[in-house]
Design a protein around this motif. Structure first.
Motif, PDB file in Angstrom:
ATOM      1  N   ALA A 244       0.832  -1.205   0.000  1.00 29.23           N
ATOM      2  CA  ALA A 244       0.000   0.000   0.000  1.00 29.23           C
ATOM      3  C   ALA A 244       0.865   1.253   0.000  1.00 29.23           C
ATOM      4  O   ALA A 244       0.522   2.255  -0.637  1.00 29.23           O
ATOM      5  CB  ALA A 244      -0.924  -0.004   1.216  1.00 29.23           C
TER       6      ALA A 244
ATOM      7  N   SER B 207      -4.843   9.915   3.093  1.00 21.94           N
ATOM      8  CA  SER B 207      -5.115   8.512   3.386  1.00 21.94           C
ATOM      9  C   SER B 207      -6.553   8.165   3.018  1.00 21.94           C
ATOM     10  O   SER B 207      -6.818   7.074   2.519  1.00 21.94           O
ATOM     11  CB  SER B 207      -4.842   8.210   4.861  1.00 21.94           C
ATOM     12  OG  SER B 207      -5.820   8.800   5.687  1.00 21.94           O
ATOM     13  N   GLU B 208      -7.483   9.106   3.235  1.00 17.46           N
ATOM     14  CA  GLU B 208      -8.872   8.853   2.839  1.00 17.46           C
ATOM     15  C   GLU B 208      -9.000   8.827   1.319  1.00 17.46           C
ATOM     16  O   GLU B 208      -9.670   7.967   0.748  1.00 17.46           O
ATOM     17  CB  GLU B 208      -9.790   9.932   3.427  1.00 17.46           C
ATOM     18  CG  GLU B 208     -10.009   9.746   4.926  1.00 17.46           C
ATOM     19  CD  GLU B 208     -10.704  10.948   5.551  1.00 17.46           C
ATOM     20  OE1 GLU B 208     -11.102  11.851   4.801  1.00 17.46           O
ATOM     21  OE2 GLU B 208     -10.817  10.977   6.796  1.00 17.46           O
ATOM     22  N   ARG B 209      -8.329   9.761   0.660  1.00 17.00           N
ATOM     23  CA  ARG B 209      -8.415   9.844  -0.796  1.00 17.00           C
ATOM     24  C   ARG B 209      -7.855   8.589  -1.449  1.00 17.00           C
ATOM     25  O   ARG B 209      -8.398   8.089  -2.440  1.00 17.00           O
ATOM     26  CB  ARG B 209      -7.637  11.076  -1.281  1.00 17.00           C
ATOM     27  CG  ARG B 209      -7.756  11.350  -2.766  1.00 17.00           C
ATOM     28  CD  ARG B 209      -7.157  12.689  -3.132  1.00 17.00           C
ATOM     29  NE  ARG B 209      -5.695  12.672  -3.140  1.00 17.00           N
ATOM     30  CZ  ARG B 209      -4.953  12.396  -4.217  1.00 17.00           C
ATOM     31  NH1 ARG B 209      -5.533  12.107  -5.352  1.00 17.00           N
ATOM     32  NH2 ARG B 209      -3.644  12.412  -4.147  1.00 17.00           N
ATOM     33  N   LEU B 210      -6.753   8.054  -0.896  1.00 15.18           N
ATOM     34  CA  LEU B 210      -6.093   6.911  -1.513  1.00 15.18           C
ATOM     35  C   LEU B 210      -6.604   5.584  -0.956  1.00 15.18           C
ATOM     36  O   LEU B 210      -6.220   4.523  -1.438  1.00 15.18           O
ATOM     37  CB  LEU B 210      -4.576   7.013  -1.294  1.00 15.18           C
ATOM     38  CG  LEU B 210      -3.931   8.265  -1.896  1.00 15.18           C
ATOM     39  CD1 LEU B 210      -2.489   8.381  -1.448  1.00 15.18           C
ATOM     40  CD2 LEU B 210      -4.015   8.243  -3.415  1.00 15.18           C
ATOM     41  N   GLY B 211      -7.441   5.647   0.076  1.00 11.16           N
ATOM     42  CA  GLY B 211      -8.029   4.416   0.591  1.00 11.16           C
ATOM     43  C   GLY B 211      -7.072   3.550   1.391  1.00 11.16           C
ATOM     44  O   GLY B 211      -7.231   2.330   1.439  1.00 11.16           O
ATOM     45  N   VAL B 212      -6.066   4.159   2.002  1.00 10.44           N
ATOM     46  CA  VAL B 212      -5.185   3.401   2.886  1.00 10.44           C
ATOM     47  C   VAL B 212      -5.096   4.156   4.209  1.00 10.44           C
ATOM     48  O   VAL B 212      -5.616   5.253   4.340  1.00 10.44           O
ATOM     49  CB  VAL B 212      -3.780   3.220   2.283  1.00 10.44           C
ATOM     50  CG1 VAL B 212      -3.839   2.360   1.039  1.00 10.44           C
ATOM     51  CG2 VAL B 212      -3.152   4.567   1.994  1.00 10.44           C
ATOM     52  N   SER B 213      -4.407   3.568   5.181  1.00  6.01           N
ATOM     53  CA  SER B 213      -4.332   4.231   6.476  1.00  6.01           C
ATOM     54  C   SER B 213      -3.209   5.269   6.469  1.00  6.01           C
ATOM     55  O   SER B 213      -2.517   5.465   5.468  1.00  6.01           O
ATOM     56  CB  SER B 213      -4.095   3.209   7.579  1.00  6.01           C
ATOM     57  OG  SER B 213      -2.733   2.948   7.710  1.00  6.01           O
TER      58      SER B 213
END
Lengths: 213, 213
Positions: free
Chosen positions: B3, B32-38
Motif C-alpha cells: 500500500a 489517506s482517505e483519498r487513496l483508501g489506505v491508512s
DNA sequence: TAATGCCCATTTGTATACAAAGCCCGTCTG
DNA sequence: CAGACGGGCTTTGTATACAAATGGGCATTA
C-alpha cells in the motif's frame, strides 16, 4: 527533538563510524529496543537511511547496511569529482572573495590544529566542513547543494577507511587552501584544477594505504 | 504490491502531472482517505517524496509540494548539465556501441512516432527513457546513476512547463540521436558537446515558451 | 546424497488509538 | 489601533496490536 530524528542520527552515526559494518542486518524490533523507542520512528529512520543509500531493504530479513569498499570507491569518487569540480568553478564565479580568503588563511594554519593530540581530528574536519558549507552557499544552487550533501554522508564512511596520517592531512589542508585561494581569486579554471588535484591525491592515498588485493 | 508503494506512486504521479500544484498542502488523513489506505503508508510515501525533494515538511501544517518554476529551472539545469555531460562521456568510454547505434537509428525515426495523434507523446518519451536507461547501464556507476535518477523526477515536472510542440520534439530527437551516435562512436568529447548542445536548446526553448516576467 | 516441497518462526506491512506540538483566531492591553 | 498572549483545534508524532509475507530448516523422495 523527535524520536525518529534521534533514531536516524544514532543509526547514521553507527554506520559512518563503522560500528555497524557493511552487511549488518538491522531488524526493526532489535533496533527499537536498543534505541529505546518504538518501531515507528525506527522505521522512519531506516526509510531515510535507505533513501540516502546507506542501507538497502533486504526482503523479509530487515534492512542491511550498504557495502562500501575499494570496489565502489572509484564510483564514489567519480561522482564526487563530477559534482565538486563543477561546484568549485561555480563558487569561483559567484562566491564572496573575502569568505574564501579567510578560509584559505585558516587552512594554511591547519597544521597547528593537528599538532594537539586530538585523535578524531575534530577541529580539522570542522574547518574542512566550513569550506564545504561556504561552497554550498556560494553556488546558490539548492539542487546541486543537496546532491553534494547526500554524497558527503558516504564520503565520511570512506574517511575511516582512509586512516589518514598527519602527513597526508597536512598535504590535504594545503590542497584545500589552494582551492579556497582559487575561488577567492574568482578563477574558475584554477578552482577546477585545484579540486581535480585534491581528489586525485585523496583517492591515491586511500588506495595506497590499503593493499590492492 | 504494498500500500505504501501505491500511495507513493500515486502521489508522485499527481505531483509530476501537476494535479497537485506547487504549494499544495498534503495532510496525512486527507490523503489517506483519498487513496483508501491508512495513515502509515501515506506517511512513508510522504517521507520518500520529501527525501526526493518533491515535497517539504512544513511544520505543523502537513507537507507542501515543492515549488518549481522558472526561478529554479536554471539551478535544475545546472545540475542536469553537470551530471549528464559527465555521464555521456563515461558512456562513450564504456558503453556497448551496438546498443547506442540501434538507439540512434530509432531516434532518427522518432518523427514517425509523433505523427500519430498521441497527445501525451507516450511512445516518444518511452524511447528517450530507453536512451537514459542505456546510459545509466553503460556508465556502470551506481552513485552517479542514482543521482541522475533522482534528478529525472524533477525534470518530468518541468516537461509539463515546457509544453513542447512537434517542431521542438523533432529537433530534440535529432539532438538525442547525435548523443547516441557520439556514444556509439566511443567519442567522449563529442558526446559531451552533443549533450551540452541538447541541454542548451531544451532550456532555451522552455524559456522562450514562457513569458520572461 | 542432493534436490524439493512444506511448515513454522521471524520479520516486515498496515491499521488505529493516544499523546504532543504547532498554528489560527479571538481577545486583551499598551 | 497595533502587537502580544492564550485557548482551542487541527495536524503530526509515537506506540502497539494484528495481518501478511518471506526465509530457513526439516523431512521426504528420487
Amino acid at each position: 527533538m523527535r524520536a525518529s530524528d534521534r533514531a536516524y542520527m544514532a543509526l547514521r552515526e553507527d554506520i559512518v563510524e563503522w560500528r555497524l559494518r557493511p552487511g549488518a542486518i538491522l531488524a526493526e524490533v532489535e533496533q527499537s529496543e536498543r534505541l529505546g523507542v518504538s518501531r515507528t520512528p525506527v522505521r522512519e529512520a531506516l526509510s531515510r537511511l535507505t533513501a540516502e543509500g546507506l542501507t538497502t531493504a533486504a526482503g523479509g530479513r530487515g534492512v542491511v547496511v550498504t557495502d562500501i569498499s575499494l570496489e565502489n570507491i572509484d564510483e564514489l569518487f567519480e561522482l564526487r569529482e563530477t559534482l565538486e569540480v563543477r561546484a568549485a568553478a561555480l563558487a569561483a564565479e559567484r562566491g564572496e572573495a573575502s569568505v574564501f580568503a579567510e578560509l584559505r588563511a585558516r587552512l594554511l594554519d591547519a597544521p597547528a590544529l593537528l599538532s594537539e593530540d586530538d585523535p578524531a581530528r575534530h577541529e580539522y574536519y570542522a574547518l574542512v566542513g566550513r569550506l564545504d558549507e561556504a561552497i554550498d552557499a556560494a553556488i546558490s544552487n539548492s539542487y546541486l547543494a543537496n546532491a553534494m550533501r547526500s554524497l558527503r554522508v558516504h564520503l565520511v564512511r570512506v574517511r575511516r577507511l582512509a586512516a589518514d596520517d598527519a602527513a597526508r592531512l597536512h598535504a590535504a589542508a594545503a590542497e584545500h587552501a589552494a582551492i579556497a585561494e582559487a575561488i577567492a581569486d574568482g578563477n574558475p579554471r584554477l578552482a577546477e584544477a585545484a579540486t581535480i588535484l585534491h581528489l586525485h591525491r585523496s583517492l591515491t592515498h586511500v588506495k595506497a594505504v590499503h593493499p590492492a588485493r
